[in-house]
Design an enzyme around this catalytic site. Sequence first.
Site, PDB file in Angstrom:
ATOM      1  N   PRO A  10       0.793  -1.225   0.000  1.00  0.00           N
ATOM      2  CA  PRO A  10       0.000   0.000   0.000  1.00  0.00           C
ATOM      3  C   PRO A  10       0.826   1.276   0.000  1.00  0.00           C
ATOM      4  CG  PRO A  10      -0.203  -1.146   2.110  1.00  0.00           C
ATOM      5  CD  PRO A  10       0.541  -2.044   1.184  1.00  0.00           C
ATOM      6  N   ASN A  11       0.327   2.218  -0.758  1.00  0.00           N
ATOM      7  CA  ASN A  11       0.849   3.580  -0.881  1.00  0.00           C
ATOM      8  C   ASN A  11       2.165   3.681  -1.647  1.00  0.00           C
ATOM      9  OD1 ASN A  11      -1.322   4.762   0.658  1.00  0.00           O
ATOM     10  ND2 ASN A  11      -0.371   3.812   2.442  1.00  0.00           N
ATOM     11  N   ARG A  18       4.845  10.980  -2.516  1.00  0.00           N
ATOM     12  CA  ARG A  18       4.450  10.719  -1.127  1.00  0.00           C
ATOM     13  C   ARG A  18       5.611  11.016  -0.179  1.00  0.00           C
ATOM     14  NH1 ARG A  18       4.332   4.935   1.748  1.00  0.00           N
ATOM     15  NH2 ARG A  18       3.539   5.608   3.766  1.00  0.00           N
ATOM     16  N   TYR A  23      10.719   9.277   1.566  1.00  0.00           N
ATOM     17  CA  TYR A  23      10.775   8.284   0.489  1.00  0.00           C
ATOM     18  C   TYR A  23      11.456   8.770  -0.786  1.00  0.00           C
ATOM     19  CZ  TYR A  23       7.450   6.022   3.566  1.00  0.00           C
ATOM     20  OH  TYR A  23       6.850   5.449   4.658  1.00  0.00           O
ATOM     21  N   ASN A  72       8.113  -5.418  -0.430  1.00  0.00           N
ATOM     22  CA  ASN A  72       7.937  -4.219   0.385  1.00  0.00           C
ATOM     23  C   ASN A  72       6.442  -4.143   0.667  1.00  0.00           C
ATOM     24  OD1 ASN A  72       7.641  -1.706   1.528  1.00  0.00           O
ATOM     25  ND2 ASN A  72       9.067  -0.699   0.139  1.00  0.00           N
ATOM     26  N   ALA A  75       2.808  -0.782   5.147  1.00  0.00           N
ATOM     27  CA  ALA A  75       2.236  -0.870   6.487  1.00  0.00           C
ATOM     28  C   ALA A  75       1.757  -2.273   6.844  1.00  0.00           C
ATOM     29  CB  ALA A  75       1.090   0.127   6.625  1.00  0.00           C
ATOM     30  N   HIS A  78       3.590  -4.515   9.467  1.00  0.00           N
ATOM     31  CA  HIS A  78       3.398  -4.386  10.909  1.00  0.00           C
ATOM     32  C   HIS A  78       2.063  -4.929  11.390  1.00  0.00           C
ATOM     33  CE1 HIS A  78       6.737  -1.781  10.021  1.00  0.00           C
ATOM     34  NE2 HIS A  78       5.955  -1.028   9.283  1.00  0.00           N
ATOM     35  N   ASP A  85       2.067 -15.896   6.690  1.00  0.00           N
ATOM     36  CA  ASP A  85       1.695 -17.270   6.335  1.00  0.00           C
ATOM     37  C   ASP A  85       1.871 -17.537   4.846  1.00  0.00           C
ATOM     38  OD1 ASP A  85       1.116 -17.673   8.991  1.00  0.00           O
ATOM     39  OD2 ASP A  85      -1.071 -17.642   8.729  1.00  0.00           O
ATOM     40  N   GLU A  96      12.503  -9.124   2.634  1.00  0.00           N
ATOM     41  CA  GLU A  96      11.680  -7.989   3.073  1.00  0.00           C
ATOM     42  C   GLU A  96      12.476  -6.707   2.874  1.00  0.00           C
ATOM     43  OE1 GLU A  96      10.001  -6.265   7.324  1.00  0.00           O
ATOM     44  OE2 GLU A  96      10.362  -8.424   7.140  1.00  0.00           O
ATOM     45  N   HIS A  98      12.442  -2.272   3.018  1.00  0.00           N
ATOM     46  CA  HIS A  98      11.850  -0.991   3.417  1.00  0.00           C
ATOM     47  C   HIS A  98      12.760   0.121   2.927  1.00  0.00           C
ATOM     48  CE1 HIS A  98       9.017  -3.077   5.954  1.00  0.00           C
ATOM     49  NE2 HIS A  98      10.033  -3.820   6.359  1.00  0.00           N
ATOM     50  N   SER A 100      12.753   3.281   4.119  1.00  0.00           N
ATOM     51  CA  SER A 100      13.235   4.035   5.277  1.00  0.00           C
ATOM     52  C   SER A 100      13.752   3.079   6.339  1.00  0.00           C
ATOM     53  CB  SER A 100      12.097   4.890   5.858  1.00  0.00           C
ATOM     54  OG  SER A 100      11.089   4.059   6.406  1.00  0.00           O
ATOM     55  N   ARG A 105      11.934   5.257  13.123  1.00  0.00           N
ATOM     56  CA  ARG A 105      10.642   5.925  12.964  1.00  0.00           C
ATOM     57  C   ARG A 105       9.721   5.606  14.137  1.00  0.00           C
ATOM     58  NH1 ARG A 105       8.415   5.295   7.129  1.00  0.00           N
ATOM     59  NH2 ARG A 105       7.084   6.946   7.921  1.00  0.00           N
ATOM     60  N   ARG A 109       6.279   0.899  13.964  1.00  0.00           N
ATOM     61  CA  ARG A 109       6.976   0.381  12.785  1.00  0.00           C
ATOM     62  C   ARG A 109       8.159  -0.520  13.144  1.00  0.00           C
ATOM     63  NH1 ARG A 109       4.945   3.238   8.386  1.00  0.00           N
ATOM     64  NH2 ARG A 109       4.209   5.330   8.903  1.00  0.00           N
TER      65      ARG A 109
END
Length: 140
Positions: A10-11, A18, A23, A72, A75, A78, A85, A96, A98, A100, A105, A109
Amino acid sequence: MKKIQIINGPNLNLLGTREPSIYGTVTFDAWLETLKAAYPQCEIACFQSNLEGELINRIHETGFSFDGIILNAGAYTHTSVALHDAIKAVPVPVVEVHLSNVHAREPFRHHSFLSAACKGVIAGFGMDSYRLALEALLAG
């Protein structure tokens, strides 16, 4: 030729506009072209969705036929036991990512539901986090 799937949550469709102080100002599409040009020996596919179920479906679809996944989850990192799963359900390694440094932060997070299911975690290097993840997958 190695097949690598990038999955963005998302986002992340708003990268470039953004919160540029966190970012950056580069769009993901522009960065993806740079990454593909630097790794012609790889077939790099990209998928983005703001919907958790669509991310799970893409992990299922590519987790048996690709050589690795760079995830990535935004949100959902978290909050999502379901993504954890899904990662555990496929044999392909997942890294995984990220942009940032999530540990610098907000406290919410700092915990990832995904990390324990992934081969590794790369955070805090901006768009270059994707390249570092790709390098990790190529190294085995």
